[in-house]
Design an enzyme around this catalytic site. Structure first.
Site, PDB file in Angstrom:
ATOM      1  N   SER A   1       1.648   4.485 -21.472  1.00 47.22           N
ATOM      2  CA  SER A   1       3.033   4.499 -21.932  1.00 47.22           C
ATOM      3  C   SER A   1       3.750   3.190 -21.583  1.00 47.22           C
ATOM      4  O   SER A   1       3.384   2.134 -22.075  1.00 47.22           O
ATOM      5  CB  SER A   1       3.763   5.705 -21.353  1.00 47.22           C
ATOM      6  OG  SER A   1       5.013   5.867 -21.967  1.00 47.22           O
TER       7      SER A   1
ATOM      8  N   ASP B   1       8.687   1.422 -26.709  1.00 45.41           N
ATOM      9  CA  ASP B   1       7.828   1.196 -25.548  1.00 45.41           C
ATOM     10  C   ASP B   1       6.408   0.904 -26.033  1.00 45.41           C
ATOM     11  O   ASP B   1       6.156   0.757 -27.231  1.00 45.41           O
ATOM     12  CB  ASP B   1       7.881   2.382 -24.579  1.00 45.41           C
ATOM     13  CG  ASP B   1       7.192   3.626 -25.109  1.00 45.41           C
ATOM     14  OD1 ASP B   1       6.906   3.694 -26.321  1.00 45.41           O
ATOM     15  OD2 ASP B   1       6.934   4.550 -24.307  1.00 45.41           O
TER      16      ASP B   1
ATOM     17  N   ASP C   1       3.526   2.577 -26.247  1.00 45.51           N
ATOM     18  CA  ASP C   1       2.736   3.490 -27.083  1.00 45.51           C
ATOM     19  C   ASP C   1       3.558   4.184 -28.149  1.00 45.51           C
ATOM     20  O   ASP C   1       3.063   5.079 -28.832  1.00 45.51           O
ATOM     21  CB  ASP C   1       2.016   4.530 -26.220  1.00 45.51           C
ATOM     22  CG  ASP C   1       2.976   5.498 -25.526  1.00 45.51           C
ATOM     23  OD1 ASP C   1       4.069   5.068 -25.129  1.00 45.51           O
ATOM     24  OD2 ASP C   1       2.612   6.680 -25.364  1.00 45.51           O
TER      25      ASP C   1
ATOM     26  N   ASP D   1       6.188   6.228 -28.115  1.00 44.70           N
ATOM     27  CA  ASP D   1       6.776   7.564 -28.008  1.00 44.70           C
ATOM     28  C   ASP D   1       8.174   7.514 -27.389  1.00 44.70           C
ATOM     29  O   ASP D   1       8.740   8.546 -27.040  1.00 44.70           O
ATOM     30  CB  ASP D   1       5.870   8.510 -27.217  1.00 44.70           C
ATOM     31  CG  ASP D   1       5.726   8.141 -25.748  1.00 44.70           C
ATOM     32  OD1 ASP D   1       6.213   7.063 -25.334  1.00 44.70           O
ATOM     33  OD2 ASP D   1       5.127   8.935 -24.999  1.00 44.70           O
TER      34      ASP D   1
END
Length: 267
Positions: free
Chosen positions: A99, A236, A238, A240
């Site tokens: 993340s 961010d 990734d 999400d």
């Protein structure tokens, strides 16, 4: 040796090549495939982080050893992994990502049948026990591993959800992350005008740390003002998490964004 501390409440995280190696990834895949009943279809994706290809390969091999068929998605955002699990009617999925953590980190998010995430109280303890104590069950026949295109069906789905009275101009900060792989194609498909920074996927995240914060969004605020965009979106690593910037350069707090989203959810 697998460190118990890599198992978190909602995912698995550690430093690549220290805590997480291809061998550890294979054990995680084998354990999860055992939990899935040594059968069924799974999807495996990754973001742009260093070592993501290695960990995805190890995880896919472990799932295959457990008897699960594997669809390799390549570089996708975490929301694309969830979408793919439903689109391909998979029984489970694995996204290799850490993340918004610093570049040296990597990890795994695991998706259960139906799309829920493996987490504390919902399967993470069992996975941890199986990995640490080597409680696996290998299948007599390995599952098939093959590559599929996850980008086109995702773009088709997203594009079907939009109609415009007036098409906005949008400024993007892709944070050198996985969104940079798919968002330009969505923008092109929708015929939108855009401006972008940090648009090259790079797991070292040279632009800034892969987390949209008041500090990292300063360049996006300037881009919104300089380009005359209607608004900006900063992602961010990734994909999400997103934070929005309005046309005057002000950051919109997450709770306000949520309230706006809920208000227009039925439209």
């Amino acid at each position: 040796m697998v460190e118990a501390r890599i198992f978190r409440a909602y995912d698995i995280r550690g430093v690549y090549a220290k805590d997480l190696t291809e061998e550890v990834a294979e054990l995680i895949g084998l354990a999860y495939g055992t939990m899935l009943g040594n059968k069924g279809l799974t999807v495996v994706g990754r973001d742009v982080r260093i070592g993501g290809d290695v960990l995805a390969r190890g995880g896919a091999r472990g799932l295959s050893r457990a008897g699960c068929d594997v669809l390799e998605l390549g570089i996708v955002t975490t929301p694309m992994l969830y979408f793919s699990a439903m689109h391909f009617e998979a029984d489970g999925g694995v996204q290799v990502t850490a993340s918004h953590n610093p570049p040296e980190w990597n990890g795994f998010k695991l998706v259960k049948p139906g799309g829920a995430t493996l987490s504390a109280g919902a399967g993470m303890e069992e996975l941890k026990d199986r990995v640490l104590n080597r409680r696996f069950r290998e299948a007599d026949k390995r599952g098939e591993i093959r590559k599929v295109d996850a980008i086109k069906p995702y773009i088709d789905f997203i594009a079907s959800k939009f109609s415009f009275d007036r098409k906005p101009k949008i400024a993007f900060d892709y944070s050198n992350g996985a969104v940079a792989v798919v968002m330009p194609k969505i923008v092109e498909r929708l015929g939108l005008e855009s401006a972008a920074i940090n648009e090259t996927p790079d797991g070292r995240f040279p632009g800034h740390l892969p987390e949209p914060t008041e500090e990292t969004l300063k360049d996006l605020q300037r881009l919104v003002l300089d380009s005359g965009a209607d608004f900006g979106a900063g992602f961010d690593g990734d994909g999400d998490r997103v934070v929005f910037v309005v046309d005057r350069g002000r950051i919109i707090p997450g709770d306000i964004t949520l309230a706006i989203y809920v208000k227009h959810l039925d439209r």
